[in-house]
Design a protein around this motif. Structure first.
Motif, short mmCIF file in Angstrom:
data_model
loop_
_atom_site.label_atom_id
_atom_site.label_comp_id
_atom_site.label_asym_id
_atom_site.label_seq_id
_atom_site.Cartn_x
_atom_site.Cartn_y
_atom_site.Cartn_z
N CYS A 73 1.41 1.87 3.21
CA CYS A 73 0.27 2.09 4.11
C CYS A 73 -0.94 1.21 3.82
CB CYS A 73 -0.14 3.56 4.03
SG CYS A 73 -0.83 4.01 2.41
N ASN A 90 -2.41 6.45 1.16
CA ASN A 90 -1.78 7.65 1.71
C ASN A 90 -0.35 7.90 1.23
OD1 ASN A 90 -3.94 8.45 3.32
ND2 ASN A 90 -3.31 7.13 5.01
N CYS A 91 0.39 6.83 0.91
CA CYS A 91 1.84 7.02 0.73
C CYS A 91 2.31 7.01 -0.73
CB CYS A 91 2.61 5.96 1.52
SG CYS A 91 2.54 4.30 0.82
#
Ligand code: FES
Ligand code: FES
Length: 164
Positions: free
Chosen positions: A46, A50-51
């Motif tokens: 991302c 976020n990931c």
């Protein structure tokens, strides 16, 4: 604060080896690893925190390498999943992922492995974790394949979990 445009030289210590790179003030540790040094064991997804695909250990703590400026990592210890390989053999956590079938496409795996490696070291140093702690600590690493059950199983196999 590094200048966004000026190119500066920074000496990174990655998996125990020094690498000199020239980066601008906006380039991230992930940029330095993947684009400047072609060290692609660390993934990028991302680029927004976020990931968790880009997780590395910085001075022993898990960080998202897409959110850390390369220019601020001079002489600090950066560890990637590639550095856990021991004499050509998978490291403890990597082997646990294999044994527990804790991956499908494998894209999230290097980041997952680094987060579990951090937990494993803290547990070995005497920090106690219960199962909720384990789930919480891994919540920042997403797996689009949904291999969470087996990832947790791998983590439990290398991190002693206290039963409350
Ligand atoms: S690529 Fe860094 S958190 Fe997603
Ligand atoms: S194994 Fe495919 S994203 Fe996690």
């Amino acid at each position: 604060m590094p200048s966004p445009t000026r190119v500066t030289s920074v000496r990174l210590r990655i998996d125990g080896e020094h690498h000199d790179v020239h980066v601008t003030g906006t380039e991230t540790l992930n940029d330095a690893l993947r684009q400047h040094l072609d060290l692609t064991a660390t993934k990028v997804g991302c680029e927004m925190g976020n990931c968790g695909a880009c997780t590395v250990l910085l001075d022993g703590d898990p960080v998202y390498s897409c959110l850390v400026l390369a220019a601020e990592c001079g002489e600090r210890s950066v560890e990637t999943a590639a550095g856990l390989v021991d004499g050509g053999e998978p490291g403890t956590v990597q082997q646990a992922f294999v044994d527990c079938d804790a991956l499908q496409c494998g894209f999230c795996t290097p980041g997952q492995v680094m987060s579990v490696e951090s937990l494993r070291r803290r547990a070995a140093a005497g920090v106690s974790f219960d199962d909720d702690d384990l789930r919480h600590a891994l919540a920042g690493n997403l797996c689009r394949c949904g291999a969470y059950r087996n990832i947790l199983e791998a983590a439990r196999s290398v991190v002693e979990v206290s039963v409350s």
